[in-house]
Design an enzyme around this catalytic site. Structure first.
Site, mmCIF file in Angstrom:
data_model
loop_
_atom_site.group_PDB
_atom_site.id
_atom_site.type_symbol
_atom_site.label_atom_id
_atom_site.label_comp_id
_atom_site.label_asym_id
_atom_site.label_seq_id
_atom_site.Cartn_x
_atom_site.Cartn_y
_atom_site.Cartn_z
ATOM 1 N N HIS A 1 0.812 -1.229 0.000
ATOM 2 C CA HIS A 1 0.000 0.000 0.000
ATOM 3 C C HIS A 1 0.845 1.279 0.000
ATOM 4 O O HIS A 1 0.701 2.112 -0.911
ATOM 5 C CB HIS A 1 -1.004 -0.046 1.157
ATOM 6 C CG HIS A 1 -1.597 1.279 1.517
ATOM 7 N ND1 HIS A 1 -2.462 1.942 0.679
ATOM 8 C CD2 HIS A 1 -1.435 2.076 2.608
ATOM 9 C CE1 HIS A 1 -2.802 3.092 1.248
ATOM 10 N NE2 HIS A 1 -2.198 3.200 2.419
ATOM 11 N N HIS B 1 4.300 6.586 5.302
ATOM 12 C CA HIS B 1 3.166 7.337 5.857
ATOM 13 C C HIS B 1 2.355 6.598 6.916
ATOM 14 O O HIS B 1 1.744 7.226 7.772
ATOM 15 C CB HIS B 1 2.256 7.880 4.748
ATOM 16 C CG HIS B 1 1.269 6.902 4.192
ATOM 17 N ND1 HIS B 1 1.555 6.108 3.123
ATOM 18 C CD2 HIS B 1 0.005 6.592 4.562
ATOM 19 C CE1 HIS B 1 0.492 5.348 2.849
ATOM 20 N NE2 HIS B 1 -0.459 5.622 3.716
ATOM 21 N N GLU C 1 1.562 5.340 12.830
ATOM 22 C CA GLU C 1 0.231 4.974 13.300
ATOM 23 C C GLU C 1 0.049 3.463 13.421
ATOM 24 O O GLU C 1 -0.550 2.992 14.374
ATOM 25 C CB GLU C 1 -0.826 5.554 12.341
ATOM 26 C CG GLU C 1 -2.260 5.244 12.709
ATOM 27 C CD GLU C 1 -2.756 6.034 13.925
ATOM 28 O OE1 GLU C 1 -2.023 6.921 14.392
ATOM 29 O OE2 GLU C 1 -3.872 5.731 14.394
ATOM 30 N N ASP C 2 0.594 2.723 12.472
ATOM 31 C CA ASP C 2 0.257 1.293 12.400
ATOM 32 C C ASP C 2 1.363 0.337 12.845
ATOM 33 O O ASP C 2 1.145 -0.871 12.877
ATOM 34 C CB ASP C 2 -0.148 0.919 10.962
ATOM 35 C CG ASP C 2 -1.460 1.568 10.563
ATOM 36 O OD1 ASP C 2 -2.172 2.057 11.465
ATOM 37 O OD2 ASP C 2 -1.773 1.595 9.364
ATOM 38 N N ASP D 1 -2.947 8.612 -0.820
ATOM 39 C CA ASP D 1 -3.302 7.530 0.098
ATOM 40 C C ASP D 1 -4.785 7.178 -0.080
ATOM 41 O O ASP D 1 -5.169 6.024 -0.241
ATOM 42 C CB ASP D 1 -3.020 8.018 1.529
ATOM 43 C CG ASP D 1 -3.428 7.011 2.589
ATOM 44 O OD1 ASP D 1 -3.192 5.803 2.382
ATOM 45 O OD2 ASP D 1 -3.978 7.440 3.623
ATOM 46 N N ASP E 1 -23.549 18.446 -23.508
ATOM 47 C CA ASP E 1 -22.094 18.532 -23.617
ATOM 48 C C ASP E 1 -21.392 17.280 -23.101
ATOM 49 O O ASP E 1 -20.439 17.351 -22.354
ATOM 50 C CB ASP E 1 -21.586 19.770 -22.877
ATOM 51 C CG ASP E 1 -22.108 19.799 -21.453
ATOM 52 O OD1 ASP E 1 -22.914 18.929 -21.101
ATOM 53 O OD2 ASP E 1 -21.686 20.685 -20.695
HETATM 54 MN MN MN Z 1 -2.377 4.657 4.132
#
Ligand code: MN
Length: 734
Positions: free
Chosen positions: A48, A72, A76-77, A139, A259
């Site tokens: 990812h 990134h 957090e993870d 992301d 259009d």
């Molecule tokens: Mn992400």
């Protein structure tokens, strides 16, 4: 999964001086940090951040941005920390990754204040460095591309959030390509049926018009080349989502969109843009009012192009956008392109302080941020800047609903769900009761009260802002009105058959439909209910030999209120409770809110307890008159319009019905108050009072009140008569 050398290659292709050591280190570090983590798709998690980085290499962003993209999700993870990243990659990248970590919490949509807080984090992070936002958008794009693997209940929320927040944000930053893809993916997930329908129609058109497009492309390229203009001409088709939005916003059908097709002409310099317009306008007919010069006056997000619409071969309208290569890149990549083009080299952090309007906008927003103290105040400012044409409101459990400015709680209800809109009966804004048609403000928390079996009032259609609400109201009211007329028609027809000594069945009517020129039973019944077709015609269509027994004059019965002489009705018999025929053969009147199209006569309608008659008015349904109403003489010559009706009121419903009384009273201070008090004490509503002087001493007041029934009305009349200031009270019936 992208290999380490591939990542470096991608960056080096547009930036030969790329910091390979940093890119390689980020690759290895993130791979280790994410370890055996898996995505919902079953792929290794590490794929990812790599895909996110790849998206950003397509935008040719600087290596700090690419490195931050690879890292990134680490803080957090995984077990990684900001300190570790600072140490290994420097504090510049550390700050970017930290900003992205904060933004990640924005995905956890919860209560309003928290959301505002998150929004603040988003923009503060952006203020520090716009690259954080670029990584965030990439992301989100990759998450949307792989949304299919996420649990269905989460999918809708993510797709909605993408449409509400990220796609408009990309648009504001001028990143049209990104915005288109985000919208396309979200649209597929949120409205698969609508998406499939529009995509199929577009494919169909593409096949039909493919030749014309190729012809125009070729002709125009040749024409321009002949005049020494080096141009790239390409046909293009509108995106399904923008087609949908246009259909929704303007409430128009696919066929009416003019259009769908357009052409983009990319040339070398600004002068050539105008020369192209000259050539195009000489070659084809111009559609007036469609020429727009966004080169001399760029849009707020720095978009530049000249637009015109012409009538091309095959009478097909086509929009042309003419621009330079630089403008083209900015139109597609917005702020990312600015970062690149400023002083002709790859963006470092300095070049992001360019004069780009997008960036100025960010700065302005951030300046406001610093001033607002409470999260709500912040949200107010932000949204005004960010989406000045929209209002953002919240459901009681914190869901964010984006609406066009001027939207009402009704729009809100329909945005939540069509069923909520259709059954909405009341609204609370920020905990306080508010009219359903009041204008919503930014940050309002809206709670909708619903009741079963409601139909939205037809007038709402003209008062709501969103296409979704408008078309849903139109559908609901049309269905409801049609069902009302069919119900009424069925009762009228059933009675007509009874009078003829026959039993009504749908089968019999079905066989007679061709003779009545109606396609369905419901249509035929609705036509009778609307007064477009008479019940006698229906009976004769089924039994051609049937001759309606025409009754001679029927005396109008004597009611308490008066005697009205003879009525020349031909097919009408009045029926009263306890008299002759069974009550069941009369059309039951519940109120004006029941399942029949019923209204009450103006100027003194009927109240339960009154003997009543219905008059069928084409296009309006039944109007109920008290039988003593002098207005009824107007219909004497039209016996087909008279309907036999009876009250069918549930006492427990405590519904109110309009009645009119005329009070003659002494002209002195306090008289009006006395009268109003008597009426109020008996729990009746006063709708209107008209006061007329009779003499110096007396006033005549015509009072419209609402009462439960005749008994209620009579009680009020008696009590009024008992007052010394009142000399006379009479009921008015028309
Ligand atoms: Mn992400």
């Amino acid at each position: 999964m992208m290999r380490q050398y591939e990542l470096v290659d991608r960056v080096r292709r547009y930036n030969p001086q790329a910091d390979e050591v940093s890119l390689n280190r980020a690759y290895v570090y993130a791979m280790k940090a994410h370890g055996a983590q898996k995505r919902a798709s079953g792929d290794p998690y590490f794929s990812h951040p790599l895909e996110v980085a790849a998206i950003l290499t397509d935008m040719k962003l600087d290596d700090s941005t690419i490195v931050a993209a690879v890292l990134h999700d680490t803080i957090e993870d995984t077990d990684s920390t900001r300190e570790e990243i600072d140490k290994l990659f420097g504090s510049d990248i550390g700050r970017l990754v930290d900003g992205l970590t904060k933004l990640k919490r924005l995905d956890l949509v919860s209560k309003r204040a928290e959301q505002a807080e998150n929004f603040r984090k988003l923009l503060l992070a952006v203020a520090e460095d716009v690259r954080v936002l670029l990584v965030k958008l990439a992301d989100r794009l990759h998450n949307m591309r792989t949304l299919y693997f996420v649990a269905p209940e989460k999918r809708a929320r993510i797709a909605e959030e993408t449409l509400d927040i990220y796609a408009p944000l990309a648009g504001r930053m001028g990143m049209q390509t990104l915005r288109d893809e985000l919208e396309d993916l979200a649209f597929r997930h949120l409205m698969p049926d609508a998406y499939a329908m529009i995509a199929a129609r577009l494919a169909d058109l593409r096949q039909k018009n493919g030749k014309i497009i190729a012809t125009i492309e070729k002709e125009l390229t040749a024409e321009l080349a002949a005049r020494g203009i080096d141009a790239r001409v390409e046909g293009r088709q509108k995106q399904p989502y923008s087609v949908w939005r246009k259909m929704e916003r303007k409430s128009i059908a696919f066929e009416q969109l003019s259009d769908i097709f357009g052409f983009r002409v990319v040339v070398e310099n600004v002068e050539d843009c105008y020369r192209v317009i000259g050539v195009v306008h000489t070659k084809w007919a111009v559609v007036p009012g469609r020429f727009k010069d966004y080169i001399s006056t760029p849009k707020q997000n720095d978009y530049q192009s000249v637009h015109t619409t012409v009538v091309g071969p095959g009478r097909q309208r086509a929009e042309l956008q003419v621009r330079t290569a630089l403008m083209h890149d900015i139109a597609r990549n917005g702020i990312a392109a600015h970062a690149l083009y400023k002083d002709g080299r790859i963006a470092g952090k300095e070049s992001l302080t360019s004069e780009s309007r997008s960036y100025q906008w960010l700065r302005r927003t951030v300046a406001l941020l610093a001033e607002g103290d409470t999260p709500e105040e912040f949200l107010e400012h932000t949204k005004l800047e960010l989406f000045h044409d929209q209002v953002f409101c919240f459901t009681p459990n914190g869901r964010l609903i984006a609406l066009p400015r001027g939207a009402t709680p009704v729009d809100f209800a329909y945005a939540v769900h069509t069923d909520v809109g259709n059954s909405a009966v009341g609204a609370k804004i920020n905990g306080r009761h508010a009219p359903l048609l009041s204008e919503l403000q930014n940050g309002d928390e809206v709670e909708i009260a619903c009741a079963e079996g409601q139909t939205p009032p037809a007038v709402w259609e003209g008062l709501v802002m969103t296409g979704k609400a408008r078309s849903a109201i139109r559908r609901a009211t049309r269905d409801a009105v049609r069902a009302q007329y069919a119900t009424l028609g069925r009762q009228i027809v059933t009675r007509a058959f009874e009078r003829a000594g026959k039993a009504f069945t749908e089968d019999k009517l079905k066989s007679a439909l061709p003779r009545l020129a109606r396609a369905t039973i419901e249509e035929a019944l609705a036509a009778v209910g609307r007064g477009e077709m008479f019940s006698g015609d229906v009976v004769r269509a089924v039994y051609p030999e049937f001759m309606e027994e025409r009754k001679a004059s029927v005396p109008r019965p004597r009611g308490e209120a008066g005697w009205f002489g003879m009525k020349k009705a031909t097919s009408l018999v009045f029926k009263f409770p306890g008299g002759g025929e069974s009550d069941q053969s009369l059309i039951p009147i519940q109120s004006s809110h029941g399942d029949l199209p019923v209204r009450f006569a103006p100027n003194g309608g009927a109240v339960p307890g009154d003997r009543i008659v219905g008059i069928l008015t084409p296009g309006e349904g039944i109007t109920i008159y008290p039988i003593q109403s002098p207005d009824l003489t107007a219909f004497d010559e039209e016996p087909e319009r008279w309907l036999d009706v009876r009250w069918d009121i549930e006492e427990s419903r405590h519904e109110l019905f309009p009645a009119r009384i005329c009070v003659t009273a002494i002209n002195e201070p306090g008289t009006l108050g006395t009268i109003a008090t008597v009426i109020g004490d008996h729990a009746a509503n006063i709708d209107n009072i008209v006061i007329k002087p009779l003499s110096a001493d007396f006033r005549e007041m015509t009072i419209d009140i609402e009462v439960n029934d005749l008994k209620h009305l009579n009680t009020i009349v008696s009590h009024l008569r008992a007052r010394p200031v009142v000399s006379k009270v009479e009921r008015v019936n028309g």
